[in-house]
Write a protein that holds these residues in place. Structure first.
Motif, mmCIF file in Angstrom:
data_model
loop_
_atom_site.group_PDB
_atom_site.id
_atom_site.type_symbol
_atom_site.label_atom_id
_atom_site.label_comp_id
_atom_site.label_asym_id
_atom_site.label_seq_id
_atom_site.Cartn_x
_atom_site.Cartn_y
_atom_site.Cartn_z
ATOM 1 N N GLU A 1 56.065 158.025 120.240
ATOM 2 C CA GLU A 1 54.814 157.409 119.540
ATOM 3 C C GLU A 1 55.147 157.197 117.928
ATOM 4 O O GLU A 1 54.987 155.928 117.528
ATOM 5 N N SER A 2 55.692 158.145 117.311
ATOM 6 C CA SER A 2 56.098 157.984 115.866
ATOM 7 C C SER A 2 56.957 156.947 115.718
ATOM 8 O O SER A 2 57.239 156.078 114.739
ATOM 9 N N ILE A 3 58.055 156.874 116.674
ATOM 10 C CA ILE A 3 59.327 155.862 116.580
ATOM 11 C C ILE A 3 58.730 154.659 116.733
ATOM 12 O O ILE A 3 58.991 153.648 115.892
ATOM 13 N N ILE A 4 57.931 154.182 117.833
ATOM 14 C CA ILE A 4 57.286 152.880 117.889
ATOM 15 C C ILE A 4 56.494 152.578 116.786
ATOM 16 O O ILE A 4 56.536 151.363 116.485
ATOM 17 N N LYS A 5 55.648 153.656 116.069
ATOM 18 C CA LYS A 5 54.925 153.060 114.904
ATOM 19 C C LYS A 5 55.571 152.677 113.820
ATOM 20 O O LYS A 5 55.330 151.801 113.122
ATOM 21 N N LEU A 6 56.786 153.328 113.744
ATOM 22 C CA LEU A 6 57.748 152.875 112.521
ATOM 23 C C LEU A 6 58.202 151.664 112.748
ATOM 24 O O LEU A 6 58.530 150.727 112.074
ATOM 25 N N GLY B 1 57.159 141.566 108.699
ATOM 26 C CA GLY B 1 57.802 140.412 108.811
ATOM 27 C C GLY B 1 59.338 140.649 109.079
ATOM 28 O O GLY B 1 60.071 139.526 108.921
ATOM 29 N N SER B 2 59.878 141.695 109.450
ATOM 30 C CA SER B 2 61.338 142.048 109.633
ATOM 31 C C SER B 2 61.423 142.911 110.880
ATOM 32 O O SER B 2 60.574 143.713 111.217
ATOM 33 N N GLY B 3 62.534 142.862 111.457
ATOM 34 C CA GLY B 3 62.863 143.525 112.640
ATOM 35 C C GLY B 3 62.490 143.100 114.163
ATOM 36 O O GLY B 3 62.332 143.979 114.800
ATOM 37 N N VAL B 4 62.259 141.848 114.156
ATOM 38 C CA VAL B 4 61.787 141.590 115.389
ATOM 39 C C VAL B 4 63.068 141.675 116.313
ATOM 40 O O VAL B 4 62.991 142.018 117.505
ATOM 41 N N GLU B 5 64.347 141.114 115.775
ATOM 42 C CA GLU B 5 65.266 141.521 116.845
ATOM 43 C C GLU B 5 65.565 142.962 117.168
ATOM 44 O O GLU B 5 66.110 143.231 118.097
ATOM 45 N N ALA B 6 65.338 143.644 116.079
ATOM 46 C CA ALA B 6 65.601 145.223 116.093
ATOM 47 C C ALA B 6 64.381 145.833 117.116
ATOM 48 O O ALA B 6 65.003 146.683 117.928
ATOM 49 N N ALA B 7 63.309 145.252 117.360
ATOM 50 C CA ALA B 7 62.250 145.757 118.221
ATOM 51 C C ALA B 7 62.672 145.297 119.825
ATOM 52 O O ALA B 7 62.584 146.235 120.508
ATOM 53 N N VAL B 8 63.409 144.150 119.815
ATOM 54 C CA VAL B 8 63.970 143.668 121.180
ATOM 55 C C VAL B 8 65.027 144.970 121.682
ATOM 56 O O VAL B 8 64.932 145.378 122.718
ATOM 57 N N ALA B 9 66.027 145.265 120.739
ATOM 58 C CA ALA B 9 67.144 146.093 121.135
ATOM 59 C C ALA B 9 66.574 147.558 121.252
ATOM 60 O O ALA B 9 67.061 148.059 121.961
ATOM 61 N N LEU B 10 65.554 147.924 120.343
ATOM 62 C CA LEU B 10 65.158 149.341 120.362
ATOM 63 C C LEU B 10 64.483 149.745 121.686
ATOM 64 O O LEU B 10 64.573 150.510 122.457
ATOM 65 N N LEU B 11 63.582 148.823 122.016
ATOM 66 C CA LEU B 11 62.917 148.842 123.411
ATOM 67 C C LEU B 11 63.790 148.693 124.727
ATOM 68 O O LEU B 11 63.491 149.384 125.607
ATOM 69 N N ARG B 12 64.811 147.851 124.621
ATOM 70 C CA ARG B 12 65.545 147.969 125.843
ATOM 71 C C ARG B 12 66.284 149.156 125.734
ATOM 72 O O ARG B 12 66.770 149.557 126.728
ATOM 73 N N TYR B 13 66.933 149.746 124.703
ATOM 74 C CA TYR B 13 67.630 151.156 124.506
ATOM 75 C C TYR B 13 66.781 151.970 124.979
ATOM 76 O O TYR B 13 67.524 152.620 125.835
#
Length: 345
Positions: free
Chosen positions: A196-201, A209-221
């Motif tokens: 929960e805390s990781i997803i909040k970050l 406005g940043s980290g959209v591609e990181a969101a895709v990679a993180l959720l897939r990971y």
């Protein structure tokens, strides 16, 4: 430096590491935050660029990843920062020997093109299940008397054990916190409590406005490597965010684009239209799995229906519905209507 393309990555730890720290902005943030201040002061990080290459032995790629950065020195000339990511569950006492081999390969590549040698600073990032106790210098590998040691090559590498660092230390930079914490906990049962805390970050990164591609990679990971987290856990914490629906919609769009790109590649071999459809269907099923926690048997039934949808625009519309619908029934109703329409025509 002209470099070959990196190998195709199948290990989820390796893929996430290269994606997350391979981004120049996040790489600069990691270097500024964690590398020794005197070393950072000698680098002009505005010139930092990633070299698209890998020097790891083929048989070691299942548990190692690497990144090579080139950067200008403030005193003139260049240097290289070589990051080796050790994602074995246990420490490797001979990693310093492997690093030396990789450094020699880097120097050979530089020499072939530029006819001079450039400093290479090795950095090891580790997130195994056991504490690291391997030697930090090359000379430690050898049982040699002092009279001989003077003639043995010696160097040390910078070392960061993510599992040993305190969470507050990993939260030191907002651009890095979510990814570093996830790499720390990805193998641990505690990931479920930390998710929960990781997803909040992650949500804060996307909202800024940043980290959209990181969101895709993180959720897939998380979906691929987080064995202590269920897809239902992941779906629930994302949807609970203030902008959880928007994040999932954004991730869905990225998965759609990746599916279409995969389809284009497949299309070279099996026909463009068919390749695009298969790529989009694969991305859509992945989205449904994460959003609604569907089991494979139910996904197979939906896949059978999706195959009958031949119109690319209809598949795109289904992606949007899957990302935004609060209930699976909304998606299923739209799918039933589309398959019925396709059958009538």
């Amino acid at each position: 430096m002209s470099s070959p393309k990196p190998p195709h990555l199948t290990n989820p730890h390796d893929r996430f590491f290269r994606h997350f720290l391979g981004h120049p902005q996040r790489a600069r943030a990691f270097i500024r935050t964690y590398l020794p201040p005197e070393l950072v002061a000698s680098l002009n990080l505005d010139t930092l660029q990633v070299e698209q290459t890998s020097f790891i032995d083929a048989e070691l790629r299942s548990h190692q990843g690497d990144l090579l950065f080139r950067v200008s020195l403030r005193t003139g000339g260049d240097a290289y920062l070589y990051f080796l990511f050790e994602h074995k569950s246990y420490p490797d006492p001979y990693v310093v020997w492997q690093i030396l081999r990789y450094m020699v390969r880097i120097w050979e590549q530089i020499w072939r093109k530029e006819k001079h040698l450039t400093p290479v600073v090795p950095v090891v990032v580790y997130h195994g299940e056991r504490s690291w106790d391997g030697p930090k210098t090359f000379v430690e590998l050898m049982d040699a008397p002092d009279e001989v040691r003077a003639y043995i090559p010696t160097f040390r590498y910078l070392f960061y054990d993510l599992t040993a660092l305190e969470d507050d230390a990993l939260r030191a930079n907002v651009m890095l916190a979510a990814g570093l914490l996830l790499m720390k906990y990805i193998r641990q049962p505690a990931l479920r409590d930390q998710l929960e805390s990781i997803i909040k970050l992650l949500g804060e990164m996307v909202a800024a406005g940043s980290g959209v591609e990181a969101a895709v990679a993180l959720l897939r990971y998380v979906a691929e490597a987080g064995r202590y987290v269920t897809e239902e856990d992941l779906r629930d914490v994302v949807n609970a965010l203030p902008k959880g629906g928007e994040i999932m919609a954004t991730v869905a769009q990225k998965w759609l684009e990746e599916g279409m790109q995969q389809g284009l590649q497949q299309g070279l071999q099996q026909g463009l239209q068919q390749g695009m459809r298969e790529g989009m269907i694969k991305a859509l099923l992945a989205l449904l799995r994460v959003r609604f926690g569907l089991e494979e048997t139910r996904l197979e039934g939906i896949r059978a229906q999706l195959i009958s949808v031949e119109n690319i625009e209809q598949l795109e519309a289904l992606h949007i519905i899957a990302a935004q619908a609060e209930h699976l029934e909304t998606f299923e109703q739209a799918l039933n209507e589309m398959t019925k329409s396709s059958a009538e025509h």
